[in-house]
Scaffold this motif. Structure first.
Motif, short mmCIF file in Angstrom:
data_model
loop_
_atom_site.label_atom_id
_atom_site.label_comp_id
_atom_site.label_asym_id
_atom_site.label_seq_id
_atom_site.Cartn_x
_atom_site.Cartn_y
_atom_site.Cartn_z
N PRO A 48 -41.15 34.96 -103.27
CA PRO A 48 -39.82 34.71 -103.83
C PRO A 48 -38.72 34.71 -102.77
N ALA A 49 -38.93 35.47 -101.70
CA ALA A 49 -37.93 35.52 -100.63
C ALA A 49 -37.73 34.17 -99.96
N ALA A 50 -38.75 33.30 -100.03
CA ALA A 50 -38.66 31.98 -99.39
C ALA A 50 -37.94 30.95 -100.26
N ALA A 51 -37.76 31.25 -101.55
CA ALA A 51 -37.16 30.27 -102.47
C ALA A 51 -35.79 29.75 -102.02
N PRO A 52 -34.89 30.60 -101.49
CA PRO A 52 -33.59 30.08 -101.04
C PRO A 52 -33.69 29.12 -99.85
N PHE A 53 -34.85 29.07 -99.19
CA PHE A 53 -35.04 28.22 -98.01
C PHE A 53 -35.74 26.91 -98.36
N LEU A 54 -35.78 26.57 -99.66
CA LEU A 54 -36.56 25.42 -100.09
C LEU A 54 -36.09 24.12 -99.44
N GLU A 55 -34.81 23.95 -99.26
CA GLU A 55 -34.31 22.72 -98.64
C GLU A 55 -34.78 22.61 -97.19
N ILE A 56 -34.74 23.70 -96.47
CA ILE A 56 -35.22 23.72 -95.08
C ILE A 56 -36.73 23.47 -95.05
N MET A 57 -37.46 24.12 -95.95
CA MET A 57 -38.90 23.94 -96.02
C MET A 57 -39.27 22.49 -96.34
N ALA A 58 -38.51 21.87 -97.24
CA ALA A 58 -38.77 20.48 -97.62
C ALA A 58 -38.58 19.54 -96.43
N ALA A 59 -37.54 19.79 -95.64
CA ALA A 59 -37.29 18.96 -94.46
C ALA A 59 -38.41 19.14 -93.43
N MET A 60 -38.86 20.37 -93.25
CA MET A 60 -39.95 20.64 -92.31
C MET A 60 -41.26 20.01 -92.80
N SER A 61 -41.49 20.08 -94.11
CA SER A 61 -42.69 19.49 -94.69
C SER A 61 -42.70 17.98 -94.52
N GLN A 62 -41.55 17.37 -94.75
CA GLN A 62 -41.43 15.92 -94.57
C GLN A 62 -41.75 15.51 -93.13
N GLN A 63 -41.17 16.22 -92.18
CA GLN A 63 -41.39 15.89 -90.77
C GLN A 63 -42.86 16.08 -90.37
N ALA A 64 -43.45 17.18 -90.82
CA ALA A 64 -44.84 17.46 -90.47
C ALA A 64 -45.78 16.44 -91.08
N THR A 65 -45.52 16.01 -92.30
CA THR A 65 -46.37 15.03 -92.99
C THR A 65 -46.30 13.68 -92.29
#
Length: 373
Positions: A48-65
């Protein structure tokens, strides 16, 4: 006891759950700042602590993919061969206790379904059946593959767990990948969801991926049924399984699917509701942890979600799926295994992918390069 079970027994469900929910914002920041990540980092990204970072995680996921797979989405469709099943599974429309009309496709019906899928442009086919060993066993599977192989570039299977020798035979018949879901890694409650039938054997199912790997199948697909138990804890154990498999059968490719519990005849309500934002967090966590994983999104998900996830980590999607045997051409009214949410046509999905700036891949030549020496 097989190798993964030895590792699995070293982990306690409640201890992992406590660890996930104890993660802090500083833990998440530390993990996101790293260049490479391990299983403990994946655990943090699930929290749950990572939930506020979802936008950052999404950008990182997009780049990695994009870095690993480019801007492509592989399209496939399932072909349900049979809804006959000898198991009682409380969440499944095919469960043995459900009073439904059972159907298993004949040779002629398999071919009719194949032609309907070919007309949609499908080249990657996933064969699915209920778990009925006597009716839909190895002889039936081999016969179906021999009928279908001339018509499709790539054939995968999602059927009952088989023996190592059976998987070796399927490899020789031309099967490219096998999908097997543990459903939940919570050993104690697994029996409650699977009270009767061969599927009630938790350990036998847990060992299935080892048998597939030993048979040298090119790709293994894993996943849990999201909603049976706490998705964060189940997903950690699924990743633990993948981590072991990648180290043990390192020449094999791996994919993860994200089936959320959907309505079906005679099924239970989800124990744990998983919101769209939770599923997106899970997809991004997998991608940030492991860039080599193929991530597959089915038509269980809504149009809106599937449109959104094209850019955020998915590498393959099903489209225009029918989850009943004969659903494309032969017997459109037979019972579905679960309800579809995204009912758009294959062509519409292709257009949506193109509009997102991605390339919908119907056919590739991977099999030509996948021979092992």
């Amino acid at each position: 006891m097989h190798d993964f079970e030895q590792i699995f027994r070293q982990y306690d469900w409640d201890a992992i759950k406590d660890k996930i929910y104890a993660c802090t914002i500083s833990d998440v920041k530390r993990v996101l700042a790293k260049n490479s990540r391990d299983l403990n980092d994946f655990l943090v990204l699930l929290s749950p602590a990572a939930a506020p970072f979802l936008e950052i995680m999404a950008a990182m996921s997009q780049q990695a993919t994009q870095r690993r797979f480019g801007k492509t989405i592989q399209l496939y469709a399932p072909m349900y061969l049979s809804n006959e099943c000898q198991n009682i599974c409380t969440y499944c429309g095919f469960s043995m206790t459900n009073k439904i009309r059972r159907k298993t496709l004949s040779n002629a019906e398999i071919l009719l379904e194949a032609m309907a899928l070919k007309d949609m442009g499908i080249e990657h086919l996933l064969l699915v059946s209920g778990e009925a060993n006597h009716t839909v066993g190895m002889d039936y599977f081999k016969n179906a593959i021999q009928i279908l192989r001339p018509h499709f570039v790539n054939i995968s299977m999602e059927v009952q767990p088989l023996s190592k020798e059976d998987y070796q035979e399927l490899y020789l018949e031309g099967i490219y990948s096998v999908l097997v879901y543990q459903e939940t890694y919570h050993r104690e409650v697994y029996k409650q969801y699977h009270p009767k039938g061969k599927k009630s054997n938790f350990e036998f199912r847990l060992a299935t991926a080892d048998r597939i790997g030993q048979a040298d199948i090119h790709k293994i697909g894993l996943g849990v049924l999201l909603g049976l138990e706490d998705w964060r804890v189940d997903s950690f154990f699924n990743a633990l399984h993948i981590d072991y498999l990648q180290k043990t059968y390192w020449r094999t490719k791996y994919s993860v699917s994200f089936p959320r519990l959907r309505p079906a005849e005679g099924t239970v309500e989800p124990n744990f509701v998983m919101e769209d934002k939770d599923l997106l967090q899970l997809i991004c966590a997998y991608r940030i942890w492991n860039e080599d994983l193929e991530l597959s999104i089915s038509t269980r998900e809504s149009e809106k979600f599937r449109n959104h996830v094209i850019k955020l980590g998915a590498t393959s999607m099903s489209a225009e799926s029918k989850t009943n045997p004969g659903g494309y051409a032969v017997d459109k009214q037979s019972l579905e295994q679960f309800e579809i949410s995204d009912e758009r046509s294959m062509q519409t999905i292709r257009n949506v992918i193109k509009e997102a700036g991605y390339d919908p891949v119907m056919k590739d030549w991977e099999n030509a390069y996948s021979l092992r020496f």
